[in-house]
Design an enzyme around this catalytic site. Structure first.
Site, PDB file in Angstrom:
ATOM      1  N   GLU A 197       0.851  -1.186   0.000  1.00 38.13           N
ATOM      2  CA  GLU A 197       0.000   0.000   0.000  1.00 38.13           C
ATOM      3  C   GLU A 197       0.890   1.241   0.000  1.00 38.13           C
ATOM      4  O   GLU A 197       0.459   2.325   0.375  1.00 38.13           O
ATOM      5  CB  GLU A 197      -0.998  -0.015   1.151  1.00 38.13           C
ATOM      6  CG  GLU A 197      -0.430  -0.180   2.532  1.00 38.13           C
ATOM      7  CD  GLU A 197      -1.516  -0.212   3.593  1.00 38.13           C
ATOM      8  OE1 GLU A 197      -2.248   0.774   3.686  1.00 38.13           O
ATOM      9  OE2 GLU A 197      -1.623  -1.220   4.296  1.00 38.13           O
ATOM     10  N   CYS A 235      -3.233  -3.893   4.290  1.00 37.71           N
ATOM     11  CA  CYS A 235      -2.209  -4.844   4.778  1.00 37.71           C
ATOM     12  C   CYS A 235      -2.442  -6.273   4.297  1.00 37.71           C
ATOM     13  O   CYS A 235      -1.621  -7.158   4.546  1.00 37.71           O
ATOM     14  CB  CYS A 235      -2.173  -4.831   6.299  1.00 37.71           C
ATOM     15  SG  CYS A 235      -1.820  -3.226   6.971  1.00 37.71           S
ATOM     16  N   HIS A 242      -1.586 -10.579  11.616  1.00 32.30           N
ATOM     17  CA  HIS A 242      -1.158  -9.252  11.161  1.00 32.30           C
ATOM     18  C   HIS A 242      -0.927  -8.424  12.429  1.00 32.30           C
ATOM     19  O   HIS A 242      -1.739  -8.473  13.362  1.00 32.30           O
ATOM     20  CB  HIS A 242      -2.244  -8.612  10.286  1.00 32.30           C
ATOM     21  CG  HIS A 242      -2.023  -7.142  10.102  1.00 32.30           C
ATOM     22  ND1 HIS A 242      -0.838  -6.650   9.610  1.00 32.30           N
ATOM     23  CD2 HIS A 242      -2.803  -6.057  10.404  1.00 32.30           C
ATOM     24  CE1 HIS A 242      -0.907  -5.321   9.589  1.00 32.30           C
ATOM     25  NE2 HIS A 242      -2.087  -4.946  10.066  1.00 32.30           N
TER      26      HIS A 242
HETATM   27  P1  HMG Z   1      -4.778   6.184  21.137  1.00 35.63           P
HETATM   28  O1  HMG Z   1      -6.251   6.325  20.954  1.00 35.63           O
HETATM   29  O2  HMG Z   1      -3.979   7.432  21.256  1.00 35.63           O
HETATM   30  O3  HMG Z   1      -4.445   5.288  22.373  1.00 35.63           O
HETATM   31  O4  HMG Z   1      -4.173   5.321  19.948  1.00 35.63           O
HETATM   32  P2  HMG Z   1      -5.376   4.834  23.596  1.00 35.63           P
HETATM   33  O5  HMG Z   1      -5.773   6.039  24.373  1.00 35.63           O
HETATM   34  O6  HMG Z   1      -6.453   3.879  23.129  1.00 35.63           O
HETATM   35  O7  HMG Z   1      -4.273   4.038  24.437  1.00 35.63           O
HETATM   36  C1  HMG Z   1      -3.717   2.880  23.898  1.00 35.63           C
HETATM   37  C2  HMG Z   1      -3.507   1.899  25.063  1.00 35.63           C
HETATM   38  O8  HMG Z   1      -2.511   2.439  25.922  1.00 35.63           O
HETATM   39  C3  HMG Z   1      -4.759   1.715  25.928  1.00 35.63           C
HETATM   40  O9  HMG Z   1      -4.758   0.375  26.332  1.00 35.63           O
HETATM   41  C4  HMG Z   1      -4.487   2.628  27.116  1.00 35.63           C
HETATM   42  O10 HMG Z   1      -5.172   2.228  28.309  1.00 35.63           O
HETATM   43  C5  HMG Z   1      -3.003   2.448  27.254  1.00 35.63           C
HETATM   44  P3  HMG Z   1      -6.148  -0.482  26.287  1.00 35.63           P
HETATM   45  O11 HMG Z   1      -7.053   0.184  27.246  1.00 35.63           O
HETATM   46  O12 HMG Z   1      -6.658  -0.366  24.864  1.00 35.63           O
HETATM   47  O13 HMG Z   1      -5.713  -1.846  26.647  1.00 35.63           O
HETATM   48  N1  HMG Z   1      -2.331   3.525  27.972  1.00 35.63           N
HETATM   49  C6  HMG Z   1      -1.357   3.340  28.878  1.00 35.63           C
HETATM   50  N2  HMG Z   1      -0.764   2.229  29.351  1.00 35.63           N
HETATM   51  C7  HMG Z   1       0.234   2.377  30.270  1.00 35.63           C
HETATM   52  N3  HMG Z   1       0.641   3.577  30.726  1.00 35.63           N
HETATM   53  C8  HMG Z   1       0.073   4.720  30.288  1.00 35.63           C
HETATM   54  C9  HMG Z   1      -0.976   4.632  29.324  1.00 35.63           C
HETATM   55  N4  HMG Z   1      -1.721   5.548  28.664  1.00 35.63           N
HETATM   56  C10 HMG Z   1      -2.564   4.847  27.838  1.00 35.63           C
HETATM   57  N5  HMG Z   1       0.477   5.905  30.760  1.00 35.63           N
HETATM   58  C11 HMG Z   1      -4.758   3.647  18.286  1.00 35.63           C
HETATM   59  C12 HMG Z   1      -4.454   3.925  19.762  1.00 35.63           C
HETATM   60  C13 HMG Z   1      -4.746   2.154  18.071  1.00 35.63           C
HETATM   61  C14 HMG Z   1      -6.147   4.195  17.972  1.00 35.63           C
HETATM   62  C15 HMG Z   1      -3.700   4.338  17.415  1.00 35.63           C
HETATM   63  O14 HMG Z   1      -2.423   3.835  17.688  1.00 35.63           O
HETATM   64  C16 HMG Z   1      -3.992   4.223  15.929  1.00 35.63           C
HETATM   65  O15 HMG Z   1      -4.793   4.973  15.365  1.00 35.63           O
HETATM   66  N6  HMG Z   1      -3.331   3.255  15.239  1.00 35.63           N
HETATM   67  C17 HMG Z   1      -3.544   3.022  13.814  1.00 35.63           C
HETATM   68  C18 HMG Z   1      -4.750   2.133  13.574  1.00 35.63           C
HETATM   69  C19 HMG Z   1      -4.467   0.690  13.956  1.00 35.63           C
HETATM   70  O16 HMG Z   1      -3.345   0.268  14.107  1.00 35.63           O
HETATM   71  N7  HMG Z   1      -5.563  -0.113  14.066  1.00 35.63           N
HETATM   72  C20 HMG Z   1      -5.421  -1.536  14.347  1.00 35.63           C
HETATM   73  C21 HMG Z   1      -6.430  -2.393  13.585  1.00 35.63           C
HETATM   74  S1  HMG Z   1      -6.554  -1.930  11.868  1.00 35.63           S
HETATM   75  C22 HMG Z   1      -5.228  -2.740  11.102  1.00 35.63           C
HETATM   76  O17 HMG Z   1      -4.629  -3.596  11.656  1.00 35.63           O
HETATM   77  C23 HMG Z   1      -4.902  -2.299   9.713  1.00 35.63           C
HETATM   78  C24 HMG Z   1      -3.683  -1.425   9.564  1.00 35.63           C
HETATM   79  O18 HMG Z   1      -2.511  -2.198   9.744  1.00 35.63           O
HETATM   80  C25 HMG Z   1      -3.715  -0.745   8.202  1.00 35.63           C
HETATM   81  C26 HMG Z   1      -3.882  -1.611   6.966  1.00 35.63           C
HETATM   82  O19 HMG Z   1      -4.580  -2.592   6.919  1.00 35.63           O
HETATM   83  O20 HMG Z   1      -3.311  -1.177   5.963  1.00 35.63           O
HETATM   84  C27 HMG Z   1      -3.631  -0.297  10.619  1.00 35.63           C
END
Ligand code: HMG
Length: 365
Positions: free
Chosen positions: A84, A116, A241
């Site tokens: 991609e 992906c 993945h």
């Molecule tokens: P965010 O919203 O900033 O993070 O980004 P959050 O607030 O959800 O926090 C993440 C985790 O850290 C949470 O854990 C928090 O509690 C924890 P959870 O509750 O979910 O278990 N946390 C802490 N832990 C310890 N100490 C702290 C602390 N603060 C918070 N101080 C998001 C997260 C995934 C949304 C972001 O990284 C993102 O947008 N990523 C890109 C999208 C993605 O990867 N999606 C995954 C599925 S889609 C996919 O796999 C396809 C892809 O590869 C693309 C393709 O196919 O081409 C992405």
């Protein structure tokens, strides 16, 4: 079904020459580093120097896969690149690879796109080309290659990465892939990149939900009306993945819940069959199409011939597919480990200032 035997005959990996620990990014963004390391499970972000791209990585991986394979370039009848990180809306990334390798003539050459999932689709098409007999004795070169960058300060920034995995599809010396697989798709805008946009748009929560649903659907189809515990117990490892390592754990716990298991039982499944497969992904970050195949390459290391593993592919948009692989005789020695060892040993760390400069956001100090 009678098919021509085919599988993965050789693997080569290429990781970029730069990286940044996610703790540096946390400092730059004034975020608690535990959010990235514990919350998302990341360690490092692999980065390409300016001038390098998905084609550079794809060529490097292809040369390594070819270097440890007993055939010649004339034996290749198909080259497909799943990516991609296309360089052009028309010219396929495979053309850059073919040019570098001196591959031309009676060769089908193309690029595959489905976020992906594109690398897995390229692999499936190549296998189906072999199994059908259409390959007429030739082999295929399949490459999954990507550079994953988000816009600065995007929540996805700590999950960035890059890398390529090349596979020669011919005799199943590295791994046999079962002809029957378990796909699932459902259109969604969870992660997308409109034409002309440099970086993706993401609906973070939706993307997590789509990924988890795809896992339960694909594993549900694999299990069917059999006993889930005995089906999953057959596999030495379960590869996924890896957009970020914690996503995989969340998905396994979700699968356990869906199957009516206790949280402890699902956690045990994760620790026994999944965690080790993430070792290289944590040091690379999300390499989009290559992520699953980096995990599969790690999982195959040292396996006895005939040992089964699963490979779950996910691509936003969204489409997913669960594959069943069994280790071939070359998995025990796993020569591709030297690619990863060499690249990780020689890569250079960037601090936050180096990262800002690379991304064109250097601040006047
Ligand atoms: P965010 O919203 O900033 O993070 O980004 P959050 O607030 O959800 O926090 C993440 C985790 O850290 C949470 O854990 C928090 O509690 C924890 P959870 O509750 O979910 O278990 N946390 C802490 N832990 C310890 N100490 C702290 C602390 N603060 C918070 N101080 C998001 C997260 C995934 C949304 C972001 O990284 C993102 O947008 N990523 C890109 C999208 C993605 O990867 N999606 C995954 C599925 S889609 C996919 O796999 C396809 C892809 O590869 C693309 C393709 O196919 O081409 C992405």
């Amino acid at each position: 079904m009678t098919t021509t035997p085919a599988g993965i005959a050789s693997i080569g990996l290429q990781l970029p020459p730069l990286f940044m620990p996610v703790t540096e990014l946390a400092e730059l963004r004034s975020v608690d580093p535990n959010k990235y390391t514990k919350g998302l499970g990341c360690i490092d972000i692999a980065l390409c120097p300016s001038g390098d791209d998905a084609a550079t990585l794809a060529v490097g991986a292809a040369k390594r896969a070819l270097s440890r394979w007993n055939g010649s370039i004339e034996d290749i009848g198909l080259v497909a690149v799943g990516t991609e990180s296309a360089k052009d809306m028309s010219r396929p990334l495979s053309a850059w690879v073919a040019e570098e390798l001196g591959l031309s003539g009676t060769v089908r050459s193309y690029e595959v796109k489905h976020a992906c999932y594109g690398g897995t689709l390229a692999l499936r098409q190549a296998l189906e080309w072999k199994w059908s007999g259409a390959g007429a004795g030739k082999v295929a070169l399949v490459i999954a290659s990507d550079v994953a960058l988000y816009s600065p300060e995007d929540p996805g920034e700590p999950t960035q990465g890059a890398g390529a995995v090349a596979m020669i599809i011919g005799e199943p010396t590295v791994a046999h892939v079962a002809p029957v697989s378990f796909p699932f798709s459902s259109p969604a805008f969870d992660f997308w990149r409109p034409v002309g946009d440099a970086f993706p748009s993401v609906d973070g929560q939706l993307s997590l939900d789509c990924y988890k649903r795809a896992v339960t659907e694909c594993f549900g189809a694999l299990i069917g009306d059999r006993d889930a515990r005995s089906v999953l117990a057959e596999y030495q490892s379960m590869c996924f993945h890896v957009p970020f390592p914690k996503m995989v754990k969340k998905a396994v716990l979700h699968l356990g819940e869906h199957l009516g298991w206790s949280a402890q039982e699902a956690e045990r499944l994760y620790l026994e069959k999944v965690e080790d497969t993430l070792e290289w992904n944590r040091l690379v970050g999300n390499a989009y199409t290559a992520s699953l195949w980096i995990s599969v390459a790690r999982a195959l290391v040292g396996l006895e011939e005939g040992t089964p593993i699963t490979a779950f592919s996910y691509g936003s948009g969204y489409g997913a597919e669960l594959l069943h692989l069994t280790a071939g005789p070359a998995a025990a020695a796993a020569p591709w480990v030297s690619d990863v060892d060499e690249d990780l040993r020689s890569r250079k760390p960037l601090d936050m200032w180096g990262y800002e400069t690379l991304r064109g956001h250097a601040r006047a100090s």
